[in-house]
Write an enzyme that holds these catalytic residues in place. Structure first.
Site, mmCIF file in Angstrom:
data_model
loop_
_atom_site.group_PDB
_atom_site.id
_atom_site.type_symbol
_atom_site.label_atom_id
_atom_site.label_comp_id
_atom_site.label_asym_id
_atom_site.label_seq_id
_atom_site.Cartn_x
_atom_site.Cartn_y
_atom_site.Cartn_z
ATOM 1 N N GLU A 140 0.879 -1.219 0.167
ATOM 2 C CA GLU A 140 -0.090 -0.185 -0.102
ATOM 3 C C GLU A 140 0.847 1.267 -0.068
ATOM 4 O O GLU A 140 1.869 1.237 0.766
ATOM 5 C CB GLU A 140 -0.730 0.010 1.255
ATOM 6 N N GLU A 166 -2.123 11.528 3.559
ATOM 7 C CA GLU A 166 -3.095 11.236 4.503
ATOM 8 C C GLU A 166 -3.159 12.248 5.542
ATOM 9 O O GLU A 166 -1.947 12.605 5.953
ATOM 10 C CB GLU A 166 -2.824 9.653 5.253
#
Ligand SMILES: [Ca+2]
Ligand SMILES: [Ca+2]
Length: 498
Positions: free
Chosen positions: A148, A153
């Site tokens: 990932e 974020e």
């Protein structure tokens, strides 16, 4: 003297160019290969973006508080040159909030390159927007083995802070070993900022605007540390809540609605200025048509067409193309690339039964309360290392979805061997609770590599069924290879004669 020599070189270059023997190439640098500028109006383009909703039932693995809607303008719309994902406080689907999560998986993803997006972020302690990437194919298995890449974020309870992170089977947040870094950034919610990853065969560099936040280097040539040699697709979403948020005080006090605004998403490939090779191969059962050259100009587009021989079917590509691409595909050659087309006999129901594609198409599951086991590829076969046996065989399992039809006869065959004689059970069963079996057969796998067979006629239609191998009562490593399942065609009895 100097002038004359220069003239000679120019003449030489002219000669080569005129005869077409020199590949002209643009200056080295990033070349734009795909972009969505979010021009137009309405839903994000269905040619690029797919809405994700399937995780609503299980909270997307993080106990999230939002319900992601499907093609609903209130949660995802394109307007005035940007995409707006809106998280709203409104009950739907058993949740208190709605939002959207969209991805580019249908484009087939990208391998290496620069992926960036210009984004203005929402705010509030309960908000959790992200711009990130997951693998198109589960080549190395499910999360986190496939990897990932979190380009951006933002956790609303951590003001002014952007996180860039990678997850792999060796490094992930479940173990608390994920690799990443964070950066304080001003005006996240009033201004657009550019969030980027530059992905090379040996490293991932993360940027916010011009500041490098983090670099993850390939220090081990092993997918547990570096699964980033497969195609990845981009995801944009705005989550609400999640386990970490609840531990940090929860959603309370977050004003809604909240908007994640994206000016564009762009994908570039690195042109190193050099011509590159393209190696195209095929498995048994088919051939590829394309314009074959010794070398290609950087970025040159090559069309590939896979053609199955009679009695065979095209399955998928690997290497420079992801399995999402169809039998006709295009590839831009920016580095020395190998592409392989995979074919199978028409009657074959399974994908990747020879494990040539790693763990692609196979699901592994271990009841970790009761048993311990590892699955990996060894000598071109699947190796299941049973570390701790369970009480039941199904507590360690390998499955692949296959539809079953009433009255049809199926033959499953597989090669297997074991370090010590070991029980393995084969089941054809429901791929959903309570996983009831339509048929099963217990085998004892010996030390010698041998082919095992199982033929059965099924008395029910079930499009949602699966093939399951159970290892939970075994004793040490077992290897499986060349797993095949075919639907038997009716044999027509020929009678009479002279
Ligand atoms: Ca735009
Ligand atoms: Ca194999």
């Amino acid at each position: 003297m100097r002038k004359a020599r220069c003239y000679m070189i120019l003449l030489f270059l002219f000669f080569l160019t005129a005869t077409g023997d020199v590949l002209s190439s643009p200056e080295p640098g990033w070349v734009l290969v795909w972009a969505d500028e979010f021009d137009g109006a309405g839903l994000p383009s269905p040619a690029y973006w797919t809405f994700e909703t399937e995780g609503n039932q299980w909270g997307w693995g993080n106990n999230e508080a939002q319900f992601y809607t499907d093609r609903r303008l209130e949660n995802a719309r394109v307007e005035e040159g940007r995409l707006i994902i809106t998280a709203r406080e409104e009950p739907m689907g058993g949740k208190e909030y709605t939002s959207a999560r969209i991805n580019t998986r249908k484009l087939g993803g990208w391998l290496y390159g620069r992926i960036d997006a210009r984004i203005k972020l929402p705010s509030g302690p309960g908000i959790w927007p992200a711009f990130w990437m997951l693998p198109v194919d589960n080549f190395y298995g499910g999360w986190p083995a496939g990897g990932e890449i979190d380009i951006m974020e933002f956790f609303g309870f951590m003001p002014d802070t952007i996180y860039c992170t990678i997850h792999t089977s060796a490094y992930n947040h479940r173990r608390g070993t994920q690799k990443g870094s964070k950066l304080k950034v001003a005006n996240l919610h009033d201004d657009y900022h550019l969030y980027a990853v530059e992905w090379f065969p040996d490293r991932l560099d993360f940027y916010v605007d011009d500041a490098k936040v983090f670099s993850y280097e390939k220090t081990e040539d092993h997918p547990a540390a570096w699964p980033f040699d497969q195609h990845f697709y981009a995801i944009l979403n705005c989550a609400v809540g999640g386990d970490w948020c609840y531990r940090m005080g929860g959603i309370g006090g977050t004003p809604f609605p909240q908007r994640l605004e994206v000016d564009y998403v762009r994908v570039y490939q690195w042109n190193d200025g050099n011509p590159h090779t393209l190696l195209v191969t095929a498995t048994e059962g088919g051939r590829i048509h394309y314009e074959e050259k010794e070398a290609y100009v950087p970025g040159e587009e090559v069309r590939l067409r896979a053609e199955a021989e009679p009695g065979y079917k095209f399955l998928y590509w690997s290497g420079g193309l992801s399995t999402v691409h169809g039998s006709e595909a295009r590839i831009k050659v920016f580095y020395d690339t190998a592409v392989r087309a995979h074919f199978a006999p028409e009657a074959e129901m399974l994908k990747n039964g020879d494990f040539e594609m790693g763990l692609l198409a196979w699901n592994r599951w271990v009841d970790t309360e009761a048993a311990a086991a590892e699955f990996f590829i060894d000598q071109g076969a699947l190796r299941v290392d049973l570390k701790r046996p369970g009480k039941y065989d199904w507590q360690v399992q390998l499955t692949q979805a296959v539809p079953l039809a009433k009255g049809k006869t199926y033959t499953v065959s597989f090669d297997a061997w074991a370090r010590r004689r070991s029980p393995v059970t084969l089941r054809l069963n429901q791929n959903y609770p309570p996983y009831a079996a339509y048929a099963y057969q217990a085998f004892t796998i010996g030390k010698e590599k041998k082919t095992y067979n199982f033929t059965v006629t099924i008395d029910k239609d079930d499009a949602g069924s699966r093939l399951e191998f159970d290892f939970g009562q075994g004793r040490g490593p077992v290897w499986l290879d060349n797993i095949s399942m075919i639907e038997e065609t009716e044999t027509i009895a020929v009678t009479g004669g002279k």
